[in-house]
Design an enzyme around this catalytic site. Structure first.
Site, short mmCIF file in Angstrom:
data_model
loop_
_atom_site.label_atom_id
_atom_site.label_comp_id
_atom_site.label_asym_id
_atom_site.label_seq_id
_atom_site.Cartn_x
_atom_site.Cartn_y
_atom_site.Cartn_z
N THR B 142 28.92 29.64 39.28
CA THR B 142 28.25 29.24 38.03
C THR B 142 28.84 27.87 37.64
O THR B 142 28.34 26.85 38.11
CB THR B 142 28.46 30.28 36.91
OG1 THR B 142 29.85 30.55 36.75
CG2 THR B 142 27.73 31.57 37.23
N THR B 179 38.42 40.05 36.04
CA THR B 179 37.98 38.87 35.32
C THR B 179 37.22 37.85 36.14
O THR B 179 37.39 36.68 35.95
CB THR B 179 39.19 38.15 34.70
OG1 THR B 179 40.03 37.68 35.76
CG2 THR B 179 39.94 39.03 33.79
N SER B 394 26.46 30.62 28.80
CA SER B 394 26.94 31.76 29.59
C SER B 394 26.64 33.05 28.87
O SER B 394 26.40 33.05 27.69
CB SER B 394 28.44 31.64 29.87
OG SER B 394 29.18 31.90 28.69
#
Lengths: 394, 394
Positions: B142, B179, B394
């Site tokens: 991303t 994470t 996001s």
């Protein structure tokens, strides 16, 4: 408006830089009942340790405050320097040393430059005036862009009592204590236990509800001095209406100062209220609001004026508070963007984006678990925050 | 180097944007023993909920991963879309649906665009190849600036077993779980309890030691698939040397991936290790190191290459760990700047400033309370972090 018996002055003492106000003095013509709250940080600056010792007797007559040097992590030299500056003020004012409260803000790791205080002290004391509080607010500034001062009055038994509050603080602001310097002087006549209670409960409802960057300073201090010169009926009973009136007036001064600090947060372009309603308990609402308010991703989205509710839900989800994600509503300035955990759809995002162009934004988070409600106040997170903190030595 | 029986492929499916790789597939020719760890965030994206259900049997044969859409906070539609994409992959691969693991990353609040998956699926399956893992690493990106892939091998009873790991992750990185997305495939033959234990203990020592911005994502997932095709002696005893060898190899893959994520943290210009030694307990050392690593003020100081140890001491002081501030030493890349809680003096600051120009910085914090020691890995906090997160949805 004046507060009976209180005077103030400021000087450009050259503590760190020349030619800017960096030293302030607040003085009461008689000893004042004084209460204080201090940082919860284990690392406490030298002046705070001294203040806490001296405040055991609940009394002070002067506050000496400087910017440019925090006198934190400065060891025995720092303590000696703080004591020396207090002694200089006490001598010049002709009052006992232990009636001087000390407060410092600025760079950590160096002791105070006592010589600078010594040179400035005669002028500082000579200039004391009831009209000079604004100059003290200016002398306290570090990365603040503007001085912060509030005046208020209240009626206690037919007598007008006056309040004047000063604050500084723009970074190292974290919702775990006062988190800056705040001084309030009042001519109200109040007993120490009531003053202390009014201060701690007021701080809990105001300064402890703001956050700029989640960092707690080594120097946070809030002091309130009440010299009694208004000669109002004694406030000495927490159950009496007088106390409530006093407490509300003091809390409103503290709230205004706290909100000024957030609005002047380092690099801030937005003032943001995070309000959580419908929580099971107030503690839950507060924890969730704080987690959202401290999220860098949420704060940068506000800087970008992006109606990014996903980051808010993500922050809520890691707050440690149990809730049903499918029964959450979120609104920005009244525009509902999330309904029952899902995008509200339609033109909601477009209208929310419009709403985010405002300078003041309220985020309403509604849960379905109870009736508790809490607010936390914060600001956005901008490029200037990074610039300020990459360049400024605090 | 290949991992026996595993193939991969990627496609530009146009999930959010056209013309970039955004869909990846990892496939094992036989079902593989599979373990996973998932975000601790209460708000879990649809694919994670499905993965957790399916992994109860400890088995999978494929991973379908996409960027562009996190499929989080997307409700029943999101769940249905995730199931539909998994069914498409299962059908094309001719395997049971419940052997497909799903992972999504990208924008929160929208369900997956199933049609995009449908169009890409034939090509995706046709292109499966042992040489295409790097393209999957690319399709997962991303705000990552580079793909992250690690290869390793280990000897288990005279047999070479191979590992290949992929990861993505640059923001929403917080030391409370994996994470990010991380996938490891291995041809080792290992029983599920041992695989699960090796994964969770490995994640705890690697991904749970990194932090970029203190935010925990709704989509964090780490999966390890072991198909056993190496035919090494069974690893089915946690006390055996084979298990230790496997665990060390897996952990080293996880560590390399974790460190790659920090080094590619959003806007990062520095890789920073915060090491706390001399703590009473490991938990204390870890908590203190995390608090320092998550402090915006500390991180912006590193961006500014400012040897600002005062902010480190201030962060230590609010960590909740008890210590004696007067018995603290702090060094930057071996240059001691704080000795017994005070500035080391001399040319220490000048030498420390020099040291901070390096790309990799180790901060050594030494307490005097015991022998426990922990490290946390992080990056600095730059202007680009704010730019990326004010602009990126996001």
């Amino acid at each position: 408006m004046k507060v009976r018996g209180f005077t103030a002055s400021a000087a450009a003492a050259g503590i760190r830089k020349q030619g800017r106000l960096d030293l302030g003095l607040i003085y009461s013509q008689i000893p004042a009942v004084t209460a204080g709250v201090f940082t919860t940080n284990l690392v406490k600056a030298a002046p705070l340790v001294i203040d806490m010792e001296r405040l055991k007797r609940g009394m002070a007559q002067a506050i000496l405050v400087n910017s440019g040097c925090a006198n934190a992590c400065s060891g025995e030299k720092g303590r000696a320097a703080a004591l020396a500056t207090g002694a200089l003020a006490a001598k010049a004012l002709n009052i006992p040393e232990n009636l001087v409260q000390l407060a410092s803000t600025g760079v950590i790791g160096e002791p105070l430059n006592v010589a600078a205080f010594e040179r400035a002290m005669p002028q500082l004391v000579a200039a004391l005036s009831p009209d000079s509080f604004a100059t003290v607010a200016e002398a306290m500034m570090t990365t603040d862009t503007r001085p912060k001062m509030v005046e208020r009055s209240a009626d206690i038994g037919g007598v007008t009592v006056n309040f004047l509050g000063l604050a500084k603080g723009a970074g190292m602001i974290m919702p775990n204590m006062a988190t800056m310097l705040g001084f309030v002087v009042t001519d109200a006549r109040i007993a120490f236990p009531e003053l202390h209670h009014a201060l701690t409960s007021g701080v809990n409802r105001t300064f402890n509800r703001i956050t700029v960057d989640g960092d707690t300073s080594t120097n946070d201090t809030v002091l309130v001095m009440a010299n009694g010169l208004a000669q109002n009926p004694w406030i000495d009973d927490r159950a009496a209406a007088y106390f409530t009136t006093f407490q509300e007036a003091l809390t409103s001064v503290l709230r205004d100062l706290a909100l000024m600090i957030v609005a002047d947060g380092e690099g801030a372009t937005k003032f943001i209220t995070i309000r959580v309603s419908g929580a099971k308990e107030a503690g839950d609402a507060q924890r969730m609001a704080r987690t959202v308010a401290n999220s860098n991703l949420v704060k940068t989205a506000f800087f970008g004026e992006d109606a990014n509710w996903g980051r808010i839900l993500a922050a809520m989800g890691r707050s440690g508070v149990h809730f049903d994600p499918e029964k959450v509503d979120i609104a920005f300035n009244g525009v509902t963007v999330v309904k029952n955990g899902l995008a509200a759809g339609g033109d909601a995002e477009a209208r929310a984006s419009q709403a985010l162009r405002e300078k003041e934004i309220t985020v309403d988070i509604t849960l379905s678990d109870g009736n508790a409600r809490e607010e936390i106040y914060t600001c956005d997170f901008s490029i200037d925050y990074v610039k300020i903190n990459a360049d400024y030595r605090s």
